[in-house]
Write an enzyme that holds these catalytic residues in place. Structure first.
Site, short mmCIF file in Angstrom:
data_model
loop_
_atom_site.label_atom_id
_atom_site.label_comp_id
_atom_site.label_asym_id
_atom_site.label_seq_id
_atom_site.Cartn_x
_atom_site.Cartn_y
_atom_site.Cartn_z
N GLU A 8 0.71 -1.62 -0.24
CA GLU A 8 -0.14 0.09 -0.08
C GLU A 8 1.18 1.31 0.30
OE1 GLU A 8 -3.01 -0.04 3.07
OE2 GLU A 8 -3.79 -1.08 1.88
N GLU A 32 -5.70 -9.01 0.97
CA GLU A 32 -6.02 -9.21 2.21
C GLU A 32 -7.24 -8.47 1.77
OE1 GLU A 32 -4.64 -5.41 4.61
OE2 GLU A 32 -2.55 -5.98 3.71
#
Length: 321
Positions: free
Chosen positions: A100, A241
């Site tokens: 990220e 995720e």
């Protein structure tokens, strides 16, 4: 790679009271969890994973992206320390360079870091695919799914990464959280749509395609963005995720909702309307509640407490793959 699109679980370590790695590996196996993702190399964990049969996604620290990107010898020593000693006994699925970081100040480091890691692995005679994990914040448009595009901030970085991954046949990792979309705007998002609990297609009809849940809609928006950015229809996504908090005070955060989301997900991941019939390799977040994460819902994504008791039950044998 037939048969590997099972369900994995993220093994986060931001807790002061977590079990030893060997106990964690045994807990994975006892629950029929086939794959594990770790966010940074930990030699104690890698030792515990030897001959476990678990597939392993190994992350780099975001803080290591700069030296990995700028220094080929650093990448070589990283591979020498964390991959080579375990390669025969640990089944590495992917190495993900950064989690990220796109868009952001480190975004430009990701592709050079990936390339240096690839070269280091090749020099060591190891064939482990290298990729990166992105949040859905890379999307500028996500609704309706067919209009999915990367944002102007993300596209200059994501475009070359997508092309690079497509050329090597390596999937892109994406973190998908219907919970945060729901909790931010519960008046507009139906709970059953977010929980994959809806029996009828609701909320979204997109060019005649009906979406019964937000998980598929988000994934297909990323697929559409990938196709527009030059990844074509061959580039696959791995959900690195996804999860739902069982507490912590957030809107919709409850044991009941977390159990519903995760169990529905385990039964569901068999393809999206845009890529029907293609099982989606998926990693649940997370194995444990972690008390060193920020207070609130972030500490409550685990399926297990640190004492290895269940927060809620998940039937991993129900996986649709």
């Amino acid at each position: 790679l037939a048969g590997v699109e099972g369900i994995g679980v993220n093994y986060g370590m931001m807790g002061s009271d977590l079990p030893s790695p060997d106990k964690v590996v045994a807990l994975y196996k006892a629950n029929n969890i086939t794959d594990v993702r770790i966010f940074h190399p930990d030699t104690n964990v890698l030792e515990a994973l030897r001959n476990s049969g678990l597939g392993v996604v190994l992350g780099t620290l975001n803080s290591d992206l700069a030296p990995l990107a700028s220094d080929a010898s650093y990448a070589a020593s990283w591979v020498h320390s964390y991959v080579q000693p375990f390669a025969g006994a640990v089944s590495f699925r992917y190495i993900n360079a950064g989690n990220e970081v796109i868009p952001g100040e480190s975004a430009a480091l990701v592709l050079p870091a990936m390339k240096n890691l690839e070269a280091a692995l090749q020099a060591a005679g190891l064939s482990v695919p290298v990729t990166t994990a992105m949040a859905t914040s890379v999307l500028g448009t996500s609704y309706p799914p067919s209009q999915g595009t990367f944002s102007e901030a993300a596209l200059p970085t994501v475009g070359p990464i997508v092309s690079h991954l497509a050329s090597s046949g390596t999937p892109l990792l994406v973190n998908v959280y219907p919970y945060f979309a729901y909790s931010a705007d519960p008046s507009s998002v139906r709970l059953d749509y977010a929980l994959l609990s809806s029996s009828a297609a609701v909320a979204v009809t997109d060019n005649g395609v009906e979406y019964a849940n937000m998980f598929d809609a988000i994934l297909d928006a990323v697929y559409a963005a990938v196709e527009k950015a030059g990844g074509g229809e061959s580039l696959e996504l791995v959900v690195s995720e996804t999860g739902w908090p069982s507490g912590g005070g957030g809107y919709g955060a409850s044991v009941e909702n977390a159990a519903a989301y995760i169990n529905n997900l385990v039964r569901h991941v068999g393809g999206t309307p845009r890529r029907p019939g293609k099982a989606v390799e998926t990693y649940i977040f997370a194995m444990f509640n972690e008390n060193q994460k920020p207070e609130g819902v972030e500490q409550n994504f685990g399926m297990f407490q640190p004492d290895m008791s269940q927060v809620y039950h998940v039937d991993f044998t129900a996986s649709s793959s």
